[in-house]
Motif scaffolding. Sequence first.
Motif, PDB file in Angstrom:
ATOM      1  N   ASN A   1       0.022   5.614  -5.494  1.00 48.36           N
ATOM      2  CA  ASN A   1       0.356   6.381  -3.849  1.00 48.36           C
ATOM      3  C   ASN A   1      -0.293   6.176  -2.504  1.00 48.36           C
ATOM      4  O   ASN A   1      -1.642   5.338  -2.745  1.00 48.36           O
ATOM      5  CB  ASN A   1       0.400   7.957  -3.614  1.00 48.36           C
ATOM      6  CG  ASN A   1       2.069   8.439  -4.928  1.00 48.36           C
ATOM      7  OD1 ASN A   1       2.928   8.085  -4.225  1.00 48.36           O
ATOM      8  ND2 ASN A   1       0.954   9.557  -5.677  1.00 48.36           N
ATOM      9  N   PHE A   2       0.306   6.297  -1.773  1.00 46.14           N
ATOM     10  CA  PHE A   2      -0.834   5.051  -0.200  1.00 46.14           C
ATOM     11  C   PHE A   2      -0.569   5.871   0.977  1.00 46.14           C
ATOM     12  O   PHE A   2       0.102   6.150   1.474  1.00 46.14           O
ATOM     13  CB  PHE A   2       0.141   4.094  -0.267  1.00 46.14           C
ATOM     14  CG  PHE A   2      -0.353   3.266   1.062  1.00 46.14           C
ATOM     15  CD1 PHE A   2      -1.161   2.329   1.126  1.00 46.14           C
ATOM     16  CD2 PHE A   2      -0.128   2.487   2.440  1.00 46.14           C
ATOM     17  CE1 PHE A   2      -2.019   1.504   2.257  1.00 46.14           C
ATOM     18  CE2 PHE A   2      -0.337   2.393   3.316  1.00 46.14           C
ATOM     19  CZ  PHE A   2      -1.365   1.883   3.021  1.00 46.14           C
ATOM     20  N   ILE A   3      -1.332   5.642   1.775  1.00 47.82           N
ATOM     21  CA  ILE A   3      -1.815   5.689   3.092  1.00 47.82           C
ATOM     22  C   ILE A   3      -1.953   4.760   3.861  1.00 47.82           C
ATOM     23  O   ILE A   3      -3.423   4.972   3.602  1.00 47.82           O
ATOM     24  CB  ILE A   3      -1.661   7.442   3.477  1.00 47.82           C
ATOM     25  CG1 ILE A   3      -1.290   8.677   2.456  1.00 47.82           C
ATOM     26  CG2 ILE A   3      -2.730   7.759   5.050  1.00 47.82           C
ATOM     27  CD1 ILE A   3      -1.890  10.245   2.229  1.00 47.82           C
TER      28      ILE A   3
ATOM     29  N   ILE B   1       2.467  10.691   2.212  1.00 43.47           N
ATOM     30  CA  ILE B   1       2.389   9.559   1.048  1.00 43.47           C
ATOM     31  C   ILE B   1       3.398   8.097   1.339  1.00 43.47           C
ATOM     32  O   ILE B   1       4.181   9.100   2.026  1.00 43.47           O
ATOM     33  CB  ILE B   1       2.256  10.275  -0.423  1.00 43.47           C
ATOM     34  CG1 ILE B   1       3.316  10.959  -0.586  1.00 43.47           C
ATOM     35  CG2 ILE B   1       0.835  11.221  -0.082  1.00 43.47           C
ATOM     36  CD1 ILE B   1       3.051  10.561  -2.386  1.00 43.47           C
ATOM     37  N   ASN B   2       2.686   7.403   0.744  1.00 43.42           N
ATOM     38  CA  ASN B   2       3.749   6.356   1.119  1.00 43.42           C
ATOM     39  C   ASN B   2       4.107   6.170   2.772  1.00 43.42           C
ATOM     40  O   ASN B   2       5.296   5.861   1.937  1.00 43.42           O
ATOM     41  CB  ASN B   2       4.389   6.029  -0.192  1.00 43.42           C
ATOM     42  CG  ASN B   2       4.298   6.391  -1.636  1.00 43.42           C
ATOM     43  OD1 ASN B   2       3.165   5.672  -1.946  1.00 43.42           O
ATOM     44  ND2 ASN B   2       3.957   7.418  -2.198  1.00 43.42           N
TER      45      ASN B   2
ATOM     46  N   THR C   1      -2.600  -4.060   1.665  1.00 44.76           N
ATOM     47  CA  THR C   1      -2.636  -2.548   0.342  1.00 44.76           C
ATOM     48  C   THR C   1      -1.731  -1.553   0.056  1.00 44.76           C
ATOM     49  O   THR C   1      -1.710  -2.196  -1.114  1.00 44.76           O
ATOM     50  CB  THR C   1      -4.090  -1.706   1.029  1.00 44.76           C
ATOM     51  OG1 THR C   1      -5.199  -2.511   1.207  1.00 44.76           O
ATOM     52  CG2 THR C   1      -4.301  -1.344   0.002  1.00 44.76           C
ATOM     53  N   PHE C   2      -0.763  -1.772   0.366  1.00 45.45           N
ATOM     54  CA  PHE C   2       0.722  -0.632   0.770  1.00 45.45           C
ATOM     55  C   PHE C   2       1.719  -1.662  -0.407  1.00 45.45           C
ATOM     56  O   PHE C   2       2.048  -1.046  -1.726  1.00 45.45           O
ATOM     57  CB  PHE C   2       0.901  -0.594   1.750  1.00 45.45           C
ATOM     58  CG  PHE C   2       2.134   0.101   1.821  1.00 45.45           C
ATOM     59  CD1 PHE C   2       2.772   1.243   0.522  1.00 45.45           C
ATOM     60  CD2 PHE C   2       3.019   1.293   2.991  1.00 45.45           C
ATOM     61  CE1 PHE C   2       3.573   2.246   0.494  1.00 45.45           C
ATOM     62  CE2 PHE C   2       3.774   1.311   2.935  1.00 45.45           C
ATOM     63  CZ  PHE C   2       4.334   2.440   1.937  1.00 45.45           C
ATOM     64  N   ALA C   3       1.920  -3.166  -0.256  1.00 48.41           N
ATOM     65  CA  ALA C   3       2.718  -4.038  -1.132  1.00 48.41           C
ATOM     66  C   ALA C   3       1.552  -3.832  -2.834  1.00 48.41           C
ATOM     67  O   ALA C   3       2.368  -3.436  -4.127  1.00 48.41           O
ATOM     68  CB  ALA C   3       2.593  -5.305  -1.295  1.00 48.41           C
TER      69      ALA C   3
ATOM     70  N   LEU D   1      -6.136   5.208   0.965  1.00 48.50           N
ATOM     71  CA  LEU D   1      -5.626   4.559   1.688  1.00 48.50           C
ATOM     72  C   LEU D   1      -6.415   3.600   2.373  1.00 48.50           C
ATOM     73  O   LEU D   1      -7.493   3.338   1.892  1.00 48.50           O
ATOM     74  CB  LEU D   1      -7.077   6.326   2.502  1.00 48.50           C
ATOM     75  CG  LEU D   1      -6.546   5.819   4.044  1.00 48.50           C
ATOM     76  CD1 LEU D   1      -6.246   6.476   4.936  1.00 48.50           C
ATOM     77  CD2 LEU D   1      -8.020   7.080   4.114  1.00 48.50           C
ATOM     78  N   ASP D   2      -5.584   2.829   3.316  1.00 51.52           N
ATOM     79  CA  ASP D   2      -6.196   2.038   4.038  1.00 51.52           C
ATOM     80  C   ASP D   2      -6.268   2.221   5.334  1.00 51.52           C
ATOM     81  O   ASP D   2      -5.070   2.339   6.011  1.00 51.52           O
ATOM     82  CB  ASP D   2      -4.986   0.942   3.803  1.00 51.52           C
ATOM     83  CG  ASP D   2      -5.624  -0.637   4.450  1.00 51.52           C
ATOM     84  OD1 ASP D   2      -6.617  -0.454   5.341  1.00 51.52           O
ATOM     85  OD2 ASP D   2      -5.236  -1.650   3.708  1.00 51.52           O
TER      86      ASP D   2
END
Length: 254
Positions: free
Chosen positions: A232-234, A3-4, A222-224, A213-214
């Motif tokens: 959390n981000f992927i 993740i991230n 989207t992450f920022a 998720l993007d």
Amino acid sequence: MEINEIYQGDTIELVKQLDSSSIDLIVCDGPYGVTTNEWDKVSSIQDYNLNLIKNFSRVLKPGGALYLFGKDDCIDFIDYRPYLTLNRKIIWYQPSRLAQGRLNYTNNYDLICYFSKGKAKTFNLDDIRVPQLVELEHRLRCEKVPSVTNGQYGKTKFNEDGKNPGDVWGDIKQLTYKSKELISRELLNTIQKPAKLIERIVKANSNEGDLVLDPFSGVGTTFAVCKNLKRNFIGFELNPDYVVITKERIEKMS
């Protein structure tokens, strides 16, 4: 997958590597099928989006949400119902766009299709309220009309914290050449969306610690946003240059 992180490659192949029922929210600003850009060339945007919806349905948690960006015909004549529930078609209204039409009306909006896997498990209305546009005195007077007090919306009251933003979003403007957050002019109106737009979506349908998720990450807006909001981000991105930009952007936030 960790993740991230942002992964370089084709979304259709990368999404297969995600665990089933692992994602809380998907923000999908992919091809529209309307420009001459190489990444936007698809034979049928409807078939393309249906394939995305099928793949996203597998990785979304029950109650998870998908926001799919596109033009007015992006999900026309396709049966998405076996996979996801369409809750609303949101109009992202841009009256400031150049009136280029000469034989037809100029398109002044993008469509954002809000899906969920079954009934949405998260909708944080209080986090996305917008200012009331009517005077309090007028609103209170309307609430006393018999058809309102005796109808299904009789319990609806004026909220001093603001109102539901509704399904026409004209309060968030698209980026311009003068926008401080614009990373590059070549990204204007195609790759980079305003952070405020993504913030509304992330706040509405996720909570702190959730996984977003993007699948077309672009330059990492989207992450920022997720980093600022403690989500959390992927991310997936085909263009390696954009992956570098995203990583540098996120490092500057640390």
